[in-house]
Design a protein around this motif. Structure first.
Motif, PDB file in Angstrom:
ATOM      1  N   ALA A  66       0.888  -1.161   0.000  1.00  0.00           N
ATOM      2  CA  ALA A  66       0.000   0.000   0.000  1.00  0.00           C
ATOM      3  C   ALA A  66       0.926   1.211   0.000  1.00  0.00           C
ATOM      4  O   ALA A  66       1.575   1.507   1.006  1.00  0.00           O
ATOM      5  N   LEU A  67       1.027   1.893  -1.120  1.00  0.00           N
ATOM      6  CA  LEU A  67       2.085   2.881  -1.332  1.00  0.00           C
ATOM      7  C   LEU A  67       1.620   4.303  -1.037  1.00  0.00           C
ATOM      8  O   LEU A  67       0.846   4.888  -1.788  1.00  0.00           O
ATOM      9  N   ALA A  68       2.120   4.837   0.084  1.00  0.00           N
ATOM     10  CA  ALA A  68       1.891   6.248   0.385  1.00  0.00           C
ATOM     11  C   ALA A  68       3.177   7.040   0.219  1.00  0.00           C
ATOM     12  O   ALA A  68       3.186   8.256   0.383  1.00  0.00           O
ATOM     13  N   ASN A  69       4.266   6.347  -0.088  1.00  0.00           N
ATOM     14  CA  ASN A  69       5.575   6.967  -0.271  1.00  0.00           C
ATOM     15  C   ASN A  69       5.833   7.111  -1.771  1.00  0.00           C
ATOM     16  O   ASN A  69       6.433   6.251  -2.406  1.00  0.00           O
ATOM     17  N   LYS A  70       5.342   8.210  -2.346  1.00  0.00           N
ATOM     18  CA  LYS A  70       5.426   8.385  -3.802  1.00  0.00           C
ATOM     19  C   LYS A  70       6.868   8.430  -4.288  1.00  0.00           C
ATOM     20  O   LYS A  70       7.170   8.074  -5.421  1.00  0.00           O
ATOM     21  N   GLU A  71       7.794   8.863  -3.393  1.00  0.00           N
ATOM     22  CA  GLU A  71       9.185   9.006  -3.808  1.00  0.00           C
ATOM     23  C   GLU A  71       9.798   7.676  -4.251  1.00  0.00           C
ATOM     24  O   GLU A  71      10.742   7.661  -5.051  1.00  0.00           O
ATOM     25  N   THR A  72       9.285   6.557  -3.750  1.00  0.00           N
ATOM     26  CA  THR A  72       9.794   5.242  -4.167  1.00  0.00           C
ATOM     27  C   THR A  72       9.679   5.073  -5.676  1.00  0.00           C
ATOM     28  O   THR A  72      10.623   4.630  -6.343  1.00  0.00           O
ATOM     29  N   LEU A  73       8.533   5.432  -6.246  1.00  0.00           N
ATOM     30  CA  LEU A  73       8.348   5.313  -7.691  1.00  0.00           C
ATOM     31  C   LEU A  73       8.973   6.485  -8.443  1.00  0.00           C
ATOM     32  O   LEU A  73       9.377   6.345  -9.591  1.00  0.00           O
ATOM     33  N   VAL A  74       9.055   7.632  -7.797  1.00  0.00           N
ATOM     34  CA  VAL A  74       9.703   8.777  -8.428  1.00  0.00           C
ATOM     35  C   VAL A  74      11.181   8.480  -8.638  1.00  0.00           C
ATOM     36  O   VAL A  74      11.742   8.680  -9.713  1.00  0.00           O
TER      37      VAL A  74
END
Length: 395
Positions: A130-138
């Motif tokens: 459940a991804l709330a850390n957008k920076e991971t994909l950025v």
């Protein structure tokens, strides 16, 4: 490891929350508390907020607690010694606890680049994200999405805009997307000129009109960098090209985002601004559970308005599109610079407009790697931080 037979017997879902003391983490705990028969809280972690972590651990009784700042480890251990809770410290512990057998889904609510490595370990352990850390994909969208495909792992978006797109696509996965529209509130400085923004203070930028969030994301919203990061995240989440992603300012924050299909039809997901809904949907998909959240009333919002963002004034959004076009490590460098500049602005070392200027100079100034591996992301992140620090010192 849990065998297939054990999984059939297990009726609850084991949850790990990375970043339990932040805005997303605390709201996720409220969701879990509302459905005790559906969730088992296995792991909670915090970076520095030991007092709130201790309070949450005593209340929710997770199996494991991690405090990243090892200087606070003894404090947390002492406070929880009378409870049947395992306590660990340090960054490496984040990567280890997400692999625990009883964890089914990992909510990554860490701030910034820190979310990348634990998310990688969770994917390798075949945990749903459940991804709330957008920076991971950025930072590493190409690598992360490839890992997820190879490990058969689903990534459920928690950001309200990406959750909205995801909800609009349910039942439509076989239909091609023509374009998506990510909505933005416009932040506290919507309509301001460059001249007016020169004297903005951190206290002003921290007053978001519609959402209550942590300091970093609130500043990002004010500079429109948050929307820029979301654009890059959307590219990887939904396998889109840059020209398929548009941003539109919607001050009321009722329409959370829209999808336009090839036949011209559009779908929007709407509702009152409340992060608990996308958090809950990510944890319970494909089910929708009954809630007591306030309901939207059209008569309270007789006018829903939309306008174009000013990418000349709010340059971060324009720079994010450039990063997306460049691919490789460009977005990694941009994100690293932004983490440095936002903190420098909060510390009153630079002005509001300097954030975007230094971010772009850093992205274009550090070495660009077209086909990066994990080690390349690490080196570029470090180099970009040093580059941005140098620009701040010379400012």
């Amino acid at each position: 490891m849990i065998t297939g037979a054990q999984q059939e017997e297990k009726k609850t879902k084991g949850i790990a929350i990375l970043g339990c003391t932040g805005s997303i983490g605390t709201q996720a705990l409220e969701v879990i508390e509302a459905y005790p028969d559906l969730f088992d809280l296995e792991v909670i972690t915090a970076n520095n907020n030991a007092d709130l972590l201790i309070e949450q651990a005593i209340k929710f009784q997770p199996n494991t607690v991690v405090i990243v700042n090892t200087d606070l480890l003894e404090k947390v251990k002492t406070a929880l010694e009378d409870h049947d809770i395992h306590v660990y410290g340090g960054k490496d512990s984040l990567c280890q606890v997400v692999e625990f057998a009883d964890v089914d889904i990992v909510l990554t609510a860490l701030v910034g680049y820190a979310g990348l490595k634990p998310t990688m370990h969770a994917i390798e352990a075949k945990k749903a994200i459940a991804l709330a850390n957008k920076e991971t994909l950025v930072v590493a969208g190409e690598m992360i999405t490839k890992m997820a495909r190879e490990n058969g792992v689903n990534i459920y978006p928690v950001d309200s805009e990406h959750s909205a797109i995801f909800q609009c696509l349910v039942g439509e996965f076989h239909n091609k997307i023509e374009k998506i529209y990510l909505t933005a509130s416009g932040g506290p400085f919507r309509g301001w000129t460059t001249e007016e923004l020169k004297t903005v203070k951190p206290e002003q930028a921290l007053k978001h009109p519609n959402w209550e969030m942590g300091a970093k994301i609130t500043i990002d919203s004010a500079t429109l960098m948050n929307k820029g990061l979301e654009v890059i995240e959307a590219k990887w989440l939904f396998a889109l090209k840059p020209d398929q992603i548009d941003v539109i300012v919607h001050p009321q924050s009722i329409v959370h985002s829209l999808v336009q299909f090839e036949d011209g039809s559009m779908k929007a997901q709407m509702g009152l601004p409340d992060m608990k809904l996308p958090i809950q949907y990510a944890l319970t998909y494909p089910e929708r559970l009954k809630t007591d959240f306030p309901r939207f009333n059209f008569m309270d919002y007789p006018n829903l308005t939309f306008e174009q963002p000013n990418r000349e004034v709010f340059r971060n959004l324009d720079t994010a599109y450039k990063a997306m076009e460049m691919e490789g490590t460009a977005a990694c460098a941009l994100n690293a610079a932004n983490e440095i500049t936002v903190q420098a602005f909060l510390d009153k070392k630079i002005g509001f407009l300097d954030i975007a200027i230094i971010n772009e100079k850093t992205m274009l100034g550090v070495a660009h790697i077209a086909k990066p591996k994990y080690e390349d992301y690490v080196s570029v992140d470090s180099a970009a931080r040093d580059f941005a620090e140098g620009l701040i010192e010379g400012n």
